[in-house]
Write a protein that holds these residues in place. Structure first.
Motif, PDB file in Angstrom:
ATOM      1  N   GLY A  84       0.201  14.458  -3.755  1.00 26.94           N
ATOM      2  CA  GLY A  84       1.083  13.932  -4.777  1.00 26.94           C
ATOM      3  C   GLY A  84       2.428  13.445  -4.263  1.00 26.94           C
ATOM      4  N   VAL A  85       2.588  13.416  -2.950  1.00 21.78           N
ATOM      5  CA  VAL A  85       3.836  12.976  -2.331  1.00 21.78           C
ATOM      6  C   VAL A  85       3.577  11.691  -1.552  1.00 21.78           C
ATOM      7  CG1 VAL A  85       5.621  13.593  -0.654  1.00 21.78           C
ATOM      8  CG2 VAL A  85       4.641  15.347  -2.137  1.00 21.78           C
ATOM      9  N   ILE A  86       4.457  10.705  -1.714  1.00 17.25           N
ATOM     10  CA  ILE A  86       4.327   9.476  -0.941  1.00 17.25           C
ATOM     11  C   ILE A  86       4.669   9.768   0.517  1.00 17.25           C
ATOM     12  CG2 ILE A  86       5.216   7.147  -0.563  1.00 17.25           C
ATOM     13  CD1 ILE A  86       5.729   6.994  -3.592  1.00 17.25           C
ATOM     14  N   VAL A  87       3.686   9.527   1.388  1.00 18.27           N
ATOM     15  CA  VAL A  87       3.857   9.767   2.815  1.00 18.27           C
ATOM     16  C   VAL A  87       4.297   8.491   3.515  1.00 18.27           C
ATOM     17  CG1 VAL A  87       2.639  10.435   4.926  1.00 18.27           C
ATOM     18  CG2 VAL A  87       2.128  11.602   2.776  1.00 18.27           C
ATOM     19  N   GLU A  88       3.756   7.362   3.046  1.00 18.17           N
ATOM     20  CA  GLU A  88       4.056   6.083   3.694  1.00 18.17           C
ATOM     21  C   GLU A  88       3.799   4.960   2.704  1.00 18.17           C
ATOM     22  OE1 GLU A  88       3.159   4.039   8.003  1.00 18.17           O
ATOM     23  OE2 GLU A  88       2.457   6.049   7.581  1.00 18.17           O
ATOM     24  N   SER A  89       4.619   3.923   2.782  1.00 16.42           N
ATOM     25  CA  SER A  89       4.405   2.753   1.942  1.00 16.42           C
ATOM     26  C   SER A  89       4.873   1.519   2.687  1.00 16.42           C
ATOM     27  CB  SER A  89       5.158   2.891   0.618  1.00 16.42           C
ATOM     28  OG  SER A  89       6.549   2.889   0.834  1.00 16.42           O
ATOM     29  N   GLY A  90       4.265   0.396   2.338  1.00 12.87           N
ATOM     30  CA  GLY A  90       4.653  -0.855   2.962  1.00 12.87           C
ATOM     31  C   GLY A  90       3.573  -1.897   2.816  1.00 12.87           C
ATOM     32  N   ASP A 144      -0.467  -4.623   6.466  1.00 11.97           N
ATOM     33  CA  ASP A 144      -0.428  -4.655   7.928  1.00 11.97           C
ATOM     34  C   ASP A 144       0.333  -3.462   8.494  1.00 11.97           C
ATOM     35  OD1 ASP A 144      -0.808  -5.990  10.579  1.00 11.97           O
ATOM     36  OD2 ASP A 144       1.396  -6.060  10.476  1.00 11.97           O
ATOM     37  N   SER A 145       1.494  -3.165   7.933  1.00  9.78           N
ATOM     38  CA  SER A 145       2.288  -2.069   8.481  1.00  9.78           C
ATOM     39  C   SER A 145       1.637  -0.706   8.263  1.00  9.78           C
ATOM     40  CB  SER A 145       3.708  -2.086   7.917  1.00  9.78           C
ATOM     41  OG  SER A 145       3.708  -1.803   6.545  1.00  9.78           O
ATOM     42  N   VAL A 146       1.090  -0.475   7.081  1.00 10.79           N
ATOM     43  CA  VAL A 146       0.510   0.842   6.799  1.00 10.79           C
ATOM     44  C   VAL A 146      -0.832   1.029   7.502  1.00 10.79           C
ATOM     45  CG1 VAL A 146      -0.364   2.375   4.985  1.00 10.79           C
ATOM     46  CG2 VAL A 146       1.729   1.065   4.603  1.00 10.79           C
ATOM     47  N   SER A 190       3.408   7.572  10.033  1.00 10.99           N
ATOM     48  CA  SER A 190       3.161   8.980   9.749  1.00 10.99           C
ATOM     49  C   SER A 190       1.903   9.474  10.472  1.00 10.99           C
ATOM     50  CB  SER A 190       2.986   9.159   8.243  1.00 10.99           C
ATOM     51  OG  SER A 190       2.348  10.368   7.940  1.00 10.99           O
ATOM     52  N   GLU A 191       1.997  10.655  11.036  1.00  5.53           N
ATOM     53  CA  GLU A 191       0.822  11.267  11.669  1.00  5.53           C
ATOM     54  C   GLU A 191      -0.270  11.528  10.648  1.00  5.53           C
ATOM     55  OE1 GLU A 191       0.082  11.623  14.892  1.00  5.53           O
ATOM     56  OE2 GLU A 191       1.966  10.565  15.241  1.00  5.53           O
ATOM     57  N   ILE A 215       0.863  -1.184   0.000  1.00  3.56           N
ATOM     58  CA  ILE A 215       0.000   0.000   0.000  1.00  3.56           C
ATOM     59  C   ILE A 215       0.896   1.230   0.000  1.00  3.56           C
ATOM     60  CG2 ILE A 215      -1.615   1.377   1.379  1.00  3.56           C
ATOM     61  CD1 ILE A 215      -2.899  -1.176   2.295  1.00  3.56           C
ATOM     62  N   ILE A 216       0.501   2.217  -0.790  1.00  3.26           N
ATOM     63  CA  ILE A 216       1.174   3.513  -0.789  1.00  3.26           C
ATOM     64  C   ILE A 216       0.134   4.547  -0.396  1.00  3.26           C
ATOM     65  CG2 ILE A 216       2.277   5.276  -2.206  1.00  3.26           C
ATOM     66  CD1 ILE A 216       3.376   3.022  -3.937  1.00  3.26           C
ATOM     67  N   PHE A 217       0.433   5.351   0.612  1.00  8.97           N
ATOM     68  CA  PHE A 217      -0.445   6.441   1.021  1.00  8.97           C
ATOM     69  C   PHE A 217       0.205   7.734   0.554  1.00  8.97           C
ATOM     70  CE2 PHE A 217      -1.734   9.762   4.019  1.00  8.97           C
ATOM     71  CZ  PHE A 217      -3.092   9.711   3.828  1.00  8.97           C
ATOM     72  N   MET A 218      -0.568   8.510  -0.225  1.00  5.21           N
ATOM     73  CA  MET A 218      -0.061   9.759  -0.777  1.00  5.21           C
ATOM     74  C   MET A 218      -0.884  10.933  -0.267  1.00  5.21           C
ATOM     75  SD  MET A 218       0.661   8.605  -4.702  1.00  5.21           S
ATOM     76  CE  MET A 218       1.642  10.051  -5.097  1.00  5.21           C
ATOM     77  N   ASP A 219      -0.226  12.068  -0.151  1.00  6.39           N
ATOM     78  CA  ASP A 219      -0.889  13.303   0.243  1.00  6.39           C
ATOM     79  C   ASP A 219      -0.288  14.418  -0.601  1.00  6.39           C
ATOM     80  OD1 ASP A 219      -2.466  15.153   1.603  1.00  6.39           O
ATOM     81  OD2 ASP A 219      -1.031  15.372   3.239  1.00  6.39           O
TER      82      ASP A 219
END
Length: 47
Positions: free
Chosen positions: A17-23, A26-28, A34-35, A11-15
């Motif tokens: 247009g910037v990747i905030v978190e990926s993994g 389970d981890s994401v 990331s807050e 999973i990649i979480f973007m905000d």
């Protein structure tokens, strides 16, 4: 969110247009670092 968790291998979480978190799902989803990710996921109470 449950669907994404159940079928994804990563999973990649973007905000803004910037990747905030990926993994792994389970981890994401269950252990976000990331807050911004934590704030987004707090909107979902059903998983």
């Amino acid at each position: 969110m449950a669907f994404a968790r159940d079928i994804s291998t990563s999973i990649i979480f973007m905000d803004g247009g910037v990747i905030v978190e990926s993994g792994s799902p389970d981890s994401v989803i269950n252990h976000p670092k990331s807050e911004r990710t934590k704030l987004f996921l707090s909107r979902f109470n059903n998983f």
